[in-house]
Structures are given as structure tokens and as C-alpha cells.
Design a protein around this motif. Structure first.
Motif, PDB file in Angstrom:
ATOM      1  N   LYS A 157      -1.222   8.281  -7.202  1.00  0.00           N
ATOM      2  CA  LYS A 157       0.231   8.079  -5.974  1.00  0.00           C
ATOM      3  C   LYS A 157       0.999   7.505  -6.552  1.00  0.00           C
TER       4      LYS A 157
ATOM      5  N   PHE B 275      -5.638   7.606  -4.624  1.00  0.00           N
ATOM      6  CA  PHE B 275      -5.493   6.907  -3.650  1.00  0.00           C
ATOM      7  C   PHE B 275      -6.975   5.637  -4.248  1.00  0.00           C
TER       8      PHE B 275
ATOM      9  N   ARG C 282      -8.931   3.550  -1.099  1.00  0.00           N
ATOM     10  CA  ARG C 282      -9.713   3.824  -0.541  1.00  0.00           C
ATOM     11  C   ARG C 282     -11.557   3.367  -0.832  1.00  0.00           C
TER      12      ARG C 282
ATOM     13  N   SER D 295       2.623   3.330  -0.198  1.00  0.00           N
ATOM     14  CA  SER D 295       2.125   4.740  -0.119  1.00  0.00           C
ATOM     15  C   SER D 295       0.186   4.045  -0.052  1.00  0.00           C
ATOM     16  N   HIS D 296      -0.637   3.037  -0.946  1.00  0.00           N
ATOM     17  CA  HIS D 296      -1.119   3.202  -0.599  1.00  0.00           C
ATOM     18  C   HIS D 296      -1.996   2.353   0.177  1.00  0.00           C
TER      19      HIS D 296
ATOM     20  N   ASP E  93      -1.836   4.848   3.404  1.00  0.00           N
ATOM     21  CA  ASP E  93      -2.798   5.966   3.236  1.00  0.00           C
ATOM     22  C   ASP E  93      -4.254   5.352   4.296  1.00  0.00           C
TER      23      ASP E  93
ATOM     24  N   ASN F 290      -3.716   5.029   7.484  1.00  0.00           N
ATOM     25  CA  ASN F 290      -4.348   7.023   8.416  1.00  0.00           C
ATOM     26  C   ASN F 290      -5.747   6.843   8.599  1.00  0.00           C
ATOM     27  N   TRP F 291      -6.075   6.218   7.332  1.00  0.00           N
ATOM     28  CA  TRP F 291      -7.994   6.400   6.845  1.00  0.00           C
ATOM     29  C   TRP F 291      -8.379   5.394   7.670  1.00  0.00           C
TER      30      TRP F 291
ATOM     31  N   ALA G 260      -9.333  12.039  -1.139  1.00  0.00           N
ATOM     32  CA  ALA G 260      -7.382  12.259  -0.462  1.00  0.00           C
ATOM     33  C   ALA G 260      -6.643  13.642  -0.984  1.00  0.00           C
TER      34      ALA G 260
ATOM     35  N   ASP H 282      -3.663  14.352   2.725  1.00  0.00           N
ATOM     36  CA  ASP H 282      -3.463  12.918   2.855  1.00  0.00           C
ATOM     37  C   ASP H 282      -2.177  12.406   2.105  1.00  0.00           C
ATOM     38  N   GLY H 283      -2.095  13.182   0.659  1.00  0.00           N
ATOM     39  CA  GLY H 283      -1.121  12.376   0.356  1.00  0.00           C
ATOM     40  C   GLY H 283       0.499  12.611   0.891  1.00  0.00           C
TER      41      GLY H 283
ATOM     42  N   ALA I  74       0.389   9.985   3.628  1.00  0.00           N
ATOM     43  CA  ALA I  74       0.775   8.850   3.290  1.00  0.00           C
ATOM     44  C   ALA I  74       2.282   8.938   2.955  1.00  0.00           C
TER      45      ALA I  74
END
Length: 448
Positions: free
Chosen positions: A105, A132, A135, A192-193, A196, A199-200, A411, A415-416, A419
Motif C-alpha cells: 500500500k 493492506f 485487515r 490509506s491503511h 481501507d 471501507n471494510w 484487498a 479496494d486499493g 482507499a
């Protein structure tokens, strides 16, 4: 890719790449066949890592010959751990060559590069995974399970605060990350970690972003203003750096010396810049408001100069509230030696003054409940080894893939991109002072 072992190439052989070099070397279903980096010194270090694991030496390639490497070495899978802004330079040709690609990432640093990567995945049908690792932290999995089970009902809002201490946070201002053209800034490289994760956790997508960011602690001007600046460019060999709590001694850790000090002759990269010098073009204090597609909002704040390291996240819902607090380091001692064998200042081993983690469920009209947690501070909260298992299969089998589907999927490129989009939108807000609609940033993302 049915053969075993799968032939892997690692492009970018700095500190973080060690996770993948060691991880692949420990899995009989994979062979690190090639390394690609501007520095022969860093590639030689990774070949010593392979030798220590009983693996054969990988061939060494210059970045300009990356596509030749893919063909000549018959590469099946590529792991990208370069400077963030260069990710697409390797992701795109690797996908076109039919390789499976795993990238650290963030996936990339801006909307144009992201669109190019998405278009290539669409055109080739090949696999891109974004690493990521957060997660795979068991604490984060517990949070997701509770939210998915409706523990707080409909999630209406999130508050997320992440604190980087003056040991870990300062390190982004010594390295290439301090220039936004390389890293996208902390909203892209670090946050971004976190984007994500949200979002998750919410199983939702960001819709609109507004925020402010500034450089208020690091950099020459702020360092002068706060009386923290000393007059040197890099710490090694500089008398003014002696005793500076913000200076990094590359000679005090064998890996840092080998990967960076000894490699300066190859590419001139300096790993120990003065955090109160220049140029610094990223922010160190950032506040965002994010609205999600189903209506939930998130307030988010990242501080890169805190006396303690950790994070707090709270979910407010129609049936109650879920609160998580993690103390990764209760305080930072100045000039603490880097104890990690990998040379990492954070994440690889538990901090000297590590605290604990607490997860509390507060249902409406009932007493709060403390949720038991499986906690670890090393290996990024236990996420790294579990991520490697999901990406490449367990250590104790020759299978190139895990025989069972992991508890949650790794991811994808989408997903990337989602984020990344929050961080890119934040950067635009910092420039314009106006909210940004995420859908406007990356054409084609919502059609996928």
C-alpha cells in the motif's frame, strides 16, 4: 500458474521488502527468482537473507530492465515494494506480462496513475492485490465481526483518531516520504491503511471528502518557530545532530547500515535527513470529514508528532456504540536504539513502552461490555504473518495458495483505489479548501 514453485520477483529491496523476501523464502510453493532495484548493495542484502533461509540466490536486475527480467526469468508473480510513486511503473507491465501482482500500500499516489492501473487490470483480467496488512490484525477482525453482526445496529457515524509518536511519526520526515511527489503525503501513504479499514468495516464506499491539513511541527519553519531545529542536513557525520532526539543513527543498527548507509554510493539516497530541514512538502496534522454512500459520516484526524502512539475509533449506531482504543506505545524515549533485526522503527517488534488494547460495546439501555481481544504489538498487530498466509499460503505446505479461502478476502485493486481516493481527495481539499466528490476523481471506478 499451476506449476510449483511459482517464480517470484521482488521489485524495490528496501526495509519493508524483507517481509516478502523472508515470507516467500519460508514457503516451498514459491521461489524468489529475481530482485529489481537501483541499488546493487540493497539487492545483495536481500540475497544474504535468502541464503540464510537456505534459498538459492536471486538474479539482480536494474529497474530499466524490468520487462526483460519478467521474460528472461519466466516470472509468475511480482511483489512491488518501491517508492509509492513508482508502483504503477511495475504493476502495469507485470499485469500485461500475465503475472499475478501484489503491491504494498498505497496502490499508487494519484488519480491518473490509479486509472492507468485499473484500466490495465480490466484489459488483462490479471490479478492485483494490495497488501493492506491491517485487515489481518485480529483486533480489527473482531471489530468487523461485531459490526457485521449488528452489535450497534445501523452505523450512523465514525470517529477515528490516529496518533504517530515523535519516534515513528518523525521517521516519515527523514525519508523519501517527506516529498509528496514520492509518497502522496501521509493521507495517501499512511492513512490509506485506515481508509481501507473503514471501507471494510462499514462494507461501504466513500462518497465525499472535506478536510484541512498543514505542516505545523516538522520542517524548517516550524522547527525554528518551536525552537527544535538544529543546523544539519543529515544526521550521519553531523556534529549538530549529536544528542538531537529527532536524529537517526544509521550506524547503530546493522540492517539500517547495510540497506541505506552502505548503499548511498549506488543512488545517493539519504535515510537520515533532518526532520526540521527541507524540502518537506507533506502535512503532519490533518483533519477530515468523509461521507459514505449509505449516509454514514466519519471524522478522522492524523497527528504525526504525538507523545504516544496508537489510535481510537468509535462507531455510533442505532443500537449503541463500539469503542476501540489501542496504545501501541505509551511514550517515546529519545534516541532509543532500533532493536528490530529488520531495521524497522515501528511495527516489526513491540515498542519498549507498549500499552494495551480495549474494545467496549455500549448497547442502548444496558451496561457496557468489555470484549475479549487477541492482541499483539509485533508484526503490525499480528497482521503480517496472517496476510502472508492469505497471499501465498501457509508456511508448512508446498501449496502456492492457501488451501482454504481466508476468513476475509485480501484487498483487490478496487479496494486499493477506494482507499486511495479518500487520500487523493483530502490532498485536493488541502489545496482548494473545498469538498471533493470521490466519484469525480477516478473515471471508471464506479463502473467496475
Amino acid at each position: 500458474m499451476s506449476r510449483t514453485p511459482l517464480r517470484a520477483a521482488i521489485v524495490g529491496t528496501g526495509s519493508r521488502a524483507q517481509t516478502f523476501t523472508r515470507g516467500l523464502a519460508a514457503r516451498p510453493g514459491h521461489l524468489v527468482a529475481a530482485l529489481c532495484d537501483p541499488s546493487p548493495t540493497r539487492m545483495a542484502f536481500h540475497n544474504r537473507v535468502l541464503a540464510a533461509a537456505g534459498e538459492p540466490a536471486a538474479t539482480e536486475w536494474e529497474p530499466d530492465r524490468f520487462t526483460d527480467m519478467l521474460a528472461n526469468e519466466d516470472i509468475d508473480e511480482v511483489v512491488v515494494t518501491t517508492v509509492d510513486a513508482a508502483h504503477d511503473r511495475y504493476i502495469v507491465p507485470a499485469l500485461r506480462a500475465g503475472c499475478r501482482v501484489v503491491t504494498e500500500k498505497p496502490m499508487t499516489v494519484d488519480a491518473a496513475r490509479c486509472a492507468r492501473i485499473l484500466e490495465t487490470v480490466e484489459a488483462t483480467g490479471n490479478s492485483l492485490t494490495v497488501a493492506f496488512n491491517y485487515r489481518f490484525n485480529p483486533v480489527h477482525e473482531t471489530v468487523r465481526a461485531l459490526l457485521a453482526d449488528g452489535a450497534v445496529g445501523e452505523i450512523l457515524s465514525v470517529h477515528f483518531e490516529w496518533l504517530l509518536d515523535t519516534r515513528h511519526g518523525a521517521d516519515y520526515f527523514r525519508r523519501w516520504h517527506r516529498e509528496k511527489r514520492h509518497s502522496g503525503g501521509l493521507m495517501v501513504h499512511k492513512s490509506s491503511h485506515h481508509f481501507d479499514l473503514v471501507n471494510w468495516w462499514l462494507a461501504d464506499e466513500p462518497h465525499e471528502v472535506f478536510g484541512y491539513g498543514r505542516l505545523g511541527f516538522y520542517g524548517a519553519e516550524a522547527g525554528e518557530r518551536h525552537g527544535l531545529r538544529r543546523d544539519y542536513d543529515r544526521a550521519h557525520g553531523a556534529a549538530p545532530a549529536d544528542g538531537d532526539p529527532f536524529a537517526l543513527d544509521l550506524t547503530a543498527n546493522d540492517t539500517l547500515r547495510s540497506l541505506y548507509l552502505d548503499a548511498e554510493q549506488d543512488d545517493g539516497y539519504l535515510r537520515d535527513r533532518n526532520v526540521f530541514g527541507g524540502p518537506v512538502t507533506i502535512e503532519d496534522d490533518m483533519a477530515l470529514l468523509v461521507r459514505y454512500a449509505r449516509g454514514a459520516t466519519m471524522t478522522y484526524h492524523l497527528t504525526a508528532y504525538s507523545p504516544w502512539e496508537g489510535y481510537r475509533v468509535m462507531f455510533n449506531g442505532s443500537a449503541g456504540r463500539l469503542e476501540l482504543e489501542v496504545e501501541e506505545s505509551r511514550w517515546a524515549q529519545p534516541r532509543t536504539p532500533v532493536a528490530s533485526d529488520s531495521g524497522a522503527l515501528h511495527g516489526d517488534t513491540a515498542a519498549e513502552h507498549a500499552g494495551g488494547a480495549r474494545l467496549t460495546l455500549r448497547p442502548l439501555w444496558r451496561p457496557p461490555l468489555d470484549i475479549p481481544l487477541d492482541t499483539a504489538h509485533e508484526a503490525h498487530g499480528g497482521g503480517d504473518p496472517r496476510m502472508l498466509d492469505a497471499l501465498f499460503g501457509p508456511v508448512d505446505t508446498g501449496m502456492p495458495r492457501a488451501p482454504e479461502k481466508p476468513a476475509h478476502p485480501t484487498a483487490t485493486e478496487r479496494d486499493g483505489a477506494l482507499a486511495l481516493a479518500v487520500g487523493v481527495a483530502a490532498n485536493r481539499c488541502f489545496e482548494t479548501g473545498r469538498p471533493v466528490a470521490v466519484r469525480d476523481l477516478i473515471p471508471g471506478l464506479w463502473g467496475r
